[in-house]
Design a protein around this motif. Structure first.
Motif, PDB file in Angstrom:
ATOM      1  N   GLN A  52     -38.308 -55.481-136.270  1.00 39.78           N
ATOM      2  CA  GLN A  52     -37.114 -54.958-135.631  1.00 39.78           C
ATOM      3  C   GLN A  52     -36.576 -53.674-136.242  1.00 39.78           C
ATOM      4  O   GLN A  52     -35.472 -53.262-135.895  1.00 39.78           O
ATOM      5  N   SER A  53     -37.331 -53.015-137.091  1.00 40.51           N
ATOM      6  CA  SER A  53     -36.842 -51.784-137.706  1.00 40.51           C
ATOM      7  C   SER A  53     -37.675 -50.563-137.366  1.00 40.51           C
ATOM      8  O   SER A  53     -37.247 -49.444-137.662  1.00 40.51           O
ATOM      9  N   ARG A  54     -38.838 -50.748-136.763  1.00 44.38           N
ATOM     10  CA  ARG A  54     -39.705 -49.609-136.451  1.00 44.38           C
ATOM     11  C   ARG A  54     -40.336 -49.799-135.074  1.00 44.38           C
ATOM     12  O   ARG A  54     -40.775 -50.891-134.723  1.00 44.38           O
ATOM     13  N   TRP A  55     -40.391 -48.704-134.317  1.00 40.54           N
ATOM     14  CA  TRP A  55     -41.045 -48.762-133.011  1.00 40.54           C
ATOM     15  C   TRP A  55     -42.538 -49.064-133.167  1.00 40.54           C
ATOM     16  O   TRP A  55     -43.120 -49.782-132.350  1.00 40.54           O
ATOM     17  N   GLY A  56     -43.168 -48.506-134.188  1.00 44.56           N
ATOM     18  CA  GLY A  56     -44.596 -48.761-134.375  1.00 44.56           C
ATOM     19  C   GLY A  56     -44.886 -50.219-134.656  1.00 44.56           C
ATOM     20  O   GLY A  56     -45.871 -50.771-134.165  1.00 44.56           O
ATOM     21  N   ASP A  57     -44.031 -50.865-135.436  1.00 44.81           N
ATOM     22  CA  ASP A  57     -44.250 -52.273-135.763  1.00 44.81           C
ATOM     23  C   ASP A  57     -44.108 -53.160-134.535  1.00 44.81           C
ATOM     24  O   ASP A  57     -44.894 -54.093-134.330  1.00 44.81           O
ATOM     25  N   LEU A 129     -35.266 -53.546-126.444  1.00 41.51           N
ATOM     26  CA  LEU A 129     -33.806 -53.548-126.516  1.00 41.51           C
ATOM     27  C   LEU A 129     -33.313 -54.157-127.828  1.00 41.51           C
ATOM     28  O   LEU A 129     -32.308 -53.716-128.395  1.00 41.51           O
ATOM     29  N   ALA A 130     -34.039 -55.168-128.333  1.00 40.31           N
ATOM     30  CA  ALA A 130     -33.661 -55.790-129.597  1.00 40.31           C
ATOM     31  C   ALA A 130     -33.983 -54.895-130.788  1.00 40.31           C
ATOM     32  O   ALA A 130     -33.387 -55.047-131.858  1.00 40.31           O
ATOM     33  N   THR A 131     -34.911 -53.970-130.641  1.00 39.90           N
ATOM     34  CA  THR A 131     -35.305 -53.079-131.731  1.00 39.90           C
ATOM     35  C   THR A 131     -34.418 -51.846-131.802  1.00 39.90           C
ATOM     36  O   THR A 131     -34.150 -51.336-132.899  1.00 39.90           O
ATOM     37  N   THR A 135     -33.585 -48.968-135.393  1.00 46.06           N
ATOM     38  CA  THR A 135     -34.585 -47.952-135.695  1.00 46.06           C
ATOM     39  C   THR A 135     -33.924 -46.666-136.163  1.00 46.06           C
ATOM     40  O   THR A 135     -32.776 -46.380-135.837  1.00 46.06           O
ATOM     41  N   SER A 136     -34.685 -45.874-136.919  1.00 45.81           N
ATOM     42  CA  SER A 136     -34.169 -44.620-137.462  1.00 45.81           C
ATOM     43  C   SER A 136     -34.672 -43.397-136.719  1.00 45.81           C
ATOM     44  O   SER A 136     -34.263 -42.282-137.022  1.00 45.81           O
ATOM     45  N   GLY A 137     -35.581 -43.574-135.790  1.00 46.51           N
ATOM     46  CA  GLY A 137     -36.130 -42.433-135.077  1.00 46.51           C
ATOM     47  C   GLY A 137     -37.471 -42.761-134.480  1.00 46.51           C
ATOM     48  O   GLY A 137     -37.977 -43.879-134.582  1.00 46.51           O
ATOM     49  N   GLY A 138     -38.059 -41.752-133.850  1.00 48.45           N
ATOM     50  CA  GLY A 138     -39.336 -41.957-133.176  1.00 48.45           C
ATOM     51  C   GLY A 138     -39.144 -42.599-131.811  1.00 48.45           C
ATOM     52  O   GLY A 138     -38.050 -42.646-131.248  1.00 48.45           O
ATOM     53  N   ARG A 139     -40.221 -43.126-131.273  1.00 43.88           N
ATOM     54  CA  ARG A 139     -40.174 -43.759-129.964  1.00 43.88           C
ATOM     55  C   ARG A 139     -41.293 -44.783-129.870  1.00 43.88           C
ATOM     56  O   ARG A 139     -42.277 -44.713-130.615  1.00 43.88           O
ATOM     57  N   PRO A 140     -41.173 -45.739-128.965  1.00 40.74           N
ATOM     58  CA  PRO A 140     -42.256 -46.717-128.782  1.00 40.74           C
ATOM     59  C   PRO A 140     -43.516 -46.037-128.254  1.00 40.74           C
ATOM     60  O   PRO A 140     -43.450 -44.984-127.619  1.00 40.74           O
ATOM     61  N   PHE A 141     -44.637 -46.653-128.498  1.00 43.00           N
ATOM     62  CA  PHE A 141     -45.905 -46.143-127.986  1.00 43.00           C
ATOM     63  C   PHE A 141     -46.111 -46.688-126.570  1.00 43.00           C
ATOM     64  O   PHE A 141     -46.881 -47.631-126.337  1.00 43.00           O
ATOM     65  N   PHE A 142     -45.409 -46.085-125.600  1.00 41.09           N
ATOM     66  CA  PHE A 142     -45.456 -46.577-124.225  1.00 41.09           C
ATOM     67  C   PHE A 142     -46.866 -46.568-123.625  1.00 41.09           C
ATOM     68  O   PHE A 142     -47.217 -47.484-122.881  1.00 41.09           O
ATOM     69  N   PRO A 143     -47.699 -45.543-123.893  1.00 38.80           N
ATOM     70  CA  PRO A 143     -49.063 -45.594-123.334  1.00 38.80           C
ATOM     71  C   PRO A 143     -49.858 -46.817-123.793  1.00 38.80           C
ATOM     72  O   PRO A 143     -50.611 -47.393-123.015  1.00 38.80           O
ATOM     73  N   LEU A 144     -49.668 -47.242-125.067  1.00 36.22           N
ATOM     74  CA  LEU A 144     -50.373 -48.435-125.533  1.00 36.22           C
ATOM     75  C   LEU A 144     -49.838 -49.694-124.856  1.00 36.22           C
ATOM     76  O   LEU A 144     -50.592 -50.634-124.580  1.00 36.22           O
ATOM     77  N   ILE A 145     -48.538 -49.726-124.571  1.00 35.52           N
ATOM     78  CA  ILE A 145     -47.974 -50.863-123.848  1.00 35.52           C
ATOM     79  C   ILE A 145     -48.581 -50.950-122.451  1.00 35.52           C
ATOM     80  O   ILE A 145     -48.928 -52.030-121.969  1.00 35.52           O
ATOM     81  N   ILE A 280     -33.073 -40.500-154.589  1.00 36.25           N
ATOM     82  CA  ILE A 280     -33.811 -41.521-153.853  1.00 36.25           C
ATOM     83  C   ILE A 280     -34.268 -40.922-152.528  1.00 36.25           C
ATOM     84  O   ILE A 280     -33.447 -40.375-151.777  1.00 36.25           O
ATOM     85  N   CYS A 281     -35.555 -41.018-152.251  1.00 35.40           N
ATOM     86  CA  CYS A 281     -36.130 -40.417-151.044  1.00 35.40           C
ATOM     87  C   CYS A 281     -36.893 -41.480-150.257  1.00 35.40           C
ATOM     88  O   CYS A 281     -37.725 -42.209-150.820  1.00 35.40           O
ATOM     89  N   VAL A 282     -36.610 -41.550-148.978  1.00 30.19           N
ATOM     90  CA  VAL A 282     -37.372 -42.391-148.056  1.00 30.19           C
ATOM     91  C   VAL A 282     -37.937 -41.494-146.968  1.00 30.19           C
ATOM     92  O   VAL A 282     -37.623 -40.304-146.892  1.00 30.19           O
ATOM     93  N   THR A 283     -38.766 -42.050-146.114  1.00 35.26           N
ATOM     94  CA  THR A 283     -39.325 -41.258-145.031  1.00 35.26           C
ATOM     95  C   THR A 283     -38.357 -41.199-143.854  1.00 35.26           C
ATOM     96  O   THR A 283     -37.461 -42.037-143.719  1.00 35.26           O
ATOM     97  N   ALA A 284     -38.551 -40.207-143.002  1.00 38.45           N
ATOM     98  CA  ALA A 284     -37.629 -39.992-141.888  1.00 38.45           C
ATOM     99  C   ALA A 284     -37.570 -41.195-140.953  1.00 38.45           C
ATOM    100  O   ALA A 284     -36.525 -41.477-140.364  1.00 38.45           O
ATOM    101  N   ILE A 285     -38.667 -41.917-140.836  1.00 38.66           N
ATOM    102  CA  ILE A 285     -38.693 -43.060-139.927  1.00 38.66           C
ATOM    103  C   ILE A 285     -37.843 -44.211-140.451  1.00 38.66           C
ATOM    104  O   ILE A 285     -37.499 -45.138-139.704  1.00 38.66           O
ATOM    105  N   ASP A 286     -37.448 -44.142-141.742  1.00 36.59           N
ATOM    106  CA  ASP A 286     -36.626 -45.191-142.348  1.00 36.59           C
ATOM    107  C   ASP A 286     -35.282 -44.659-142.846  1.00 36.59           C
ATOM    108  O   ASP A 286     -34.607 -45.311-143.641  1.00 36.59           O
TER     109      ASP A 286
END
Length: 457
Positions: A52-57, A129-131, A135-145, A280-286
């Motif tokens: 529930q924290s990343r579109w890729g997951d 909708l639950a995700t 999320t911090s950014g990006g988008r779902p992989f709609f073509p894979l869906i 402290i550094c994290v990636t943009a997706i997080d």
């Protein structure tokens, strides 16, 4: 006469229902769609903290769930639908109708090919909708869906063809079992065939699929199903070779590409840092979790502040080395390159535990996360050769446990402590700031792979 003409011009109050609509709203189709939606939805809900924290997951887990659990339902639905006319004894009657065989077959196939993907897309909408709030950014992989929906339709089509050919009532459940075992077992093979499995599990880590993966996957999964349908019902069955050849070409491209199907996503891996000391550094997706991470590490950083050899910056990102001698070198101020030279960790940088792996719906357990961060600082995987059954090895391990607990207290790791570990922890707790910093300086400077060099509190 005028009344008769008016009546003839009046639209019939009960318009004729289209045969396709009748096929879609009756029979097993709607039940199959509901079963797929419920199965995927319940399974995803049970694993919600992990996606529930990343579109890729969420996209990756949806793919596995849809094909591994929804696939057997889809193929069983198609098989049952394919044997319907034979069970009713109307096969000869339908064959005598003037409509083309392919048209009749496609209409009968529609519930098995359309309802399972529709149920899957309903579950997808709920999961997205639950995700979205976390999320911090990006988008779902709609073509894979979309490719997953096509794969479900293809499995329904293959089941339909087999249901037409095999007059055995247990064919449907048997096909479901075979599909589940087949898709599951392909994920454990080391050959290139693994990449042809639409239910293959991909661990998302700051990457994205190549742009052509989804359309080529559609050709690979839909090609054999369309070929089987044309071979069953087309007047010129040789046309079945066209989708079959296309599917073989797509399969060859996917298998030969292998690991290259997923490539790094620089936008997702871009570092976002706070203004603290150490930084402290994290990636943009997080990046939405950065305030939580900073708050969780506040106590640990306060104890490390001003200690020579302490990290100048905590970093998270792709290709960061696992905890080991690299972390020891970094803590001492060395510059360490990763094996593939794609990531360079600067002076004083130490790996940060991935916050998404530790969080649940945007909430980070502060004490456990800080404890994990201290593990990355103190643990060296290259010290596995130490014999901890010897007095020196036991002593070094006990001291490390006490230091670890002092840096990042966590109530879950003290219940099995030995008397020596408790004694060391009490000594650390009794030190003032100057004494604890002096000891921590000596501890970080020592080679902890040599038990005799580890200083006791």
């Amino acid at each position: 006469m005028n009344t008769l003409r008016a009546t003839l011009r009046t639209k019939h109050p009960h318009p004729r229902t289209h045969p396709l609509r009748t096929e879609l709203i009756r029979g097993i189709g709607p039940w199959a769609g509901a079963a797929v939606a419920l199965t995927v939805g319940v399974t995803m809900y049970a694993k919600a903290p992990g996606w529930q924290s990343r579109w890729g997951d969420v996209t990756a887990l949806l793919r596995v769930t849809a094909l591994l659990l929804g696939g057997p339902l889809s193929v069983a639905t198609g098989c049952w639908q394919g044997g319907r006319d034979r069970r009713r004894g109307i096969g000869e009657l339908l064959a005598s109708l003037p409509r083309a065989p392919l048209s009749r077959t496609a209409r009968a196939l529609a519930p098995a090919a359309l309802w399972p993907p529709a149920g899957y897309l309903v579950a997808v909408a709920g999961c997205l909708l639950a995700t979205w709030p976390y999320t911090s950014g990006g988008r779902p992989f709609f073509p894979l869906i979309a490719a997953d929906a096509v794969a479900l339709a293809a499995l329904g089509t293959l089941g339909f063809v087999l249901g037409r050919l095999i007059a055995w009532r247990l064919t449907a459940p048997l096909l479901a079992v075979v599909t589940y075992v087949g898709l599951g077992s392909l994920s454990y093979t080391d050959s290139a065939v693994r990449w042809l499995n639409p239910a293959d599990d991909h661990l998302y880590r700051w990457d994205q699929p190549v742009w052509w993966l989804a359309p080529v996957s559609m050709v690979w999964t839909a090609g054999p199903a369309l070929a089987a349908l044309l071979a069953l019902a087309a007047r010129r069955r040789a046309v079945a070779l066209i989708p079959l050849v296309a599917a073989c070409a797509a399969a060859l491209l996917i298998a030969r590409t292998g690991d290259g199907l997923w490539r790094p996503d620089p936008a997702a891996a871009r570092r976002v840092c706070d203004n603290g000391t150490p930084q402290i550094c994290v990636t943009a997706i997080d990046r939405k979790l950065l305030p939580e991470v900073s708050a969780a590490l506040a106590g640990l950083n306060a104890k490390l502040r001003g200690v020579p050899g302490a990290p100048a910056r905590w970093v998270d990102g792709p290709n960061t080395p696992s905890p080991g001698r690299e972390q020891l070198a970094m803590a001492r101020g060395a510059i360490v390159r990763n094996v593939d030279d794609r990531v360079v960790l600067g002076r004083g940088e130490v790996q940060l535990p991935n916050p998404v792996d530790s969080s649940t719906r945007g909430q980070l357990p502060a004490s456990l996360y800080a404890y994990s961060a201290a593990t990355y600082l103190l643990f060296s995987e290259e010290c596995d050769t130490i014999d901890y059954d010897t007095p020196g090895g036991q002593r070094a391990s006990t001291i490390r446990e006490a230091v670890h607990q002092w840096l990042a207290p966590s109530p879950y790791f003290t219940q099995y402590w030995s008397d020596d570990a408790k004694r060391y922890a009490e000594r650390l707790a009794a030190m003032n700031d100057q004494q604890s910093r002096a000891y921590l300086t000596r501890y970080l400077a020592a080679d902890r792979c040599r038990p005799d060099e580890v200083p006791a509190p």
